[in-house]
Enzyme design. Sequence first.
Site, short mmCIF file in Angstrom:
data_model
loop_
_atom_site.label_atom_id
_atom_site.label_comp_id
_atom_site.label_asym_id
_atom_site.label_seq_id
_atom_site.Cartn_x
_atom_site.Cartn_y
_atom_site.Cartn_z
N ASN A 136 -2.44 18.95 4.43
CA ASN A 136 -3.25 20.00 5.05
C ASN A 136 -2.94 20.03 6.55
O ASN A 136 -2.08 19.29 7.05
CB ASN A 136 -4.74 19.81 4.75
CG ASN A 136 -5.32 18.53 5.35
OD1 ASN A 136 -4.81 17.99 6.33
ND2 ASN A 136 -6.41 18.06 4.77
N ASP A 161 -6.53 19.89 -4.53
CA ASP A 161 -5.97 19.46 -5.82
C ASP A 161 -5.63 20.67 -6.70
O ASP A 161 -4.61 20.68 -7.39
CB ASP A 161 -6.96 18.54 -6.54
CG ASP A 161 -7.22 17.25 -5.77
OD1 ASP A 161 -6.29 16.76 -5.11
OD2 ASP A 161 -8.36 16.74 -5.83
#
Length: 312
Positions: A193, A254
């Site tokens: 991220n 995820d």
Amino acid sequence: MTQTSLICGSIAIDTILQFPNRFDSILLPDQLHKVNVSFLAPTMRTEFGGCAPNIAYNLLLLGGSPRIVGVMGQDNAAYMARFRKLGLATDNILIKEDAYNAQCFVTADQDNNQINAFHPGAMSYAHENEIAKAGPARIAIISPDGHLGMKKHAADLASLQIPFIFDPGQQLPMFNGEELIEFIDQATYVTTNDYEIELLIERTGLSLEAIAGRVEALIVTRGEQGSEIYTKGQRIDIPAVPVAAALDPTGCGDAYRAGLLFGITNGWNWETTGRLASLLGAIKIAHKGAQNHHFTAAGIADQFEAAFGYRF
């Protein structure tokens, strides 16, 4: 060629308690050196979580073939029953009878501030779970897991010549720069991220472009700003899919990674792969918990066309 995706990572139970006030109504700023408080939490829920099952759940809904490689403890019965109900293979889940499942205890206040305690439990034995026993695979992902397990699985996948995504997640701070460079050089793809890429750059001393140049693709997610895929010297911008209400970000990363695995396995281009991943993240964020959303393979194709104007 097998279409199996090996999903290496934590298998965890999340217990979420809700404190119907603000933490600062009890916590005294000048007394934080001797905290001894109790937060009354009238509501509590338990969620199935962990990076490996979260990714596998989404990939299964897409019609993929995930195989979880992880470790559970003596309190595995409820989760194993869920795996069997979903049709997820459990052959490569190692059971450690002298440990408990990894679990996170979350206390949230009315402003969604959180105080968490994470017990790694059986996850710490990930290095005892041999990758080779999982059989052939088209691709694998190393998501957050035990420190030794992540290192061993990367080395074993490289030795077995199984391409894999390195997804360090919240475990990234466990590794020094040399270890992270070794992960990058063994991996085929790296995904992080926006915070993690900055930490990865700081730890390794490599620029974003240098990291991207060592793998087939570097994928960086940036929440509502979308995501970026760096591959073969180019940057591909992937738009975020708008949502009516962002209820819970837990598990969105995820879900996104499941989209990456599905696209790679099916030989899609990066534009389509990234857009599917983005759509899955948007579907997940509209539901509380990491595995409480549902979709069908046919339905996701319709949603994809509605979001992006073409079918995959």
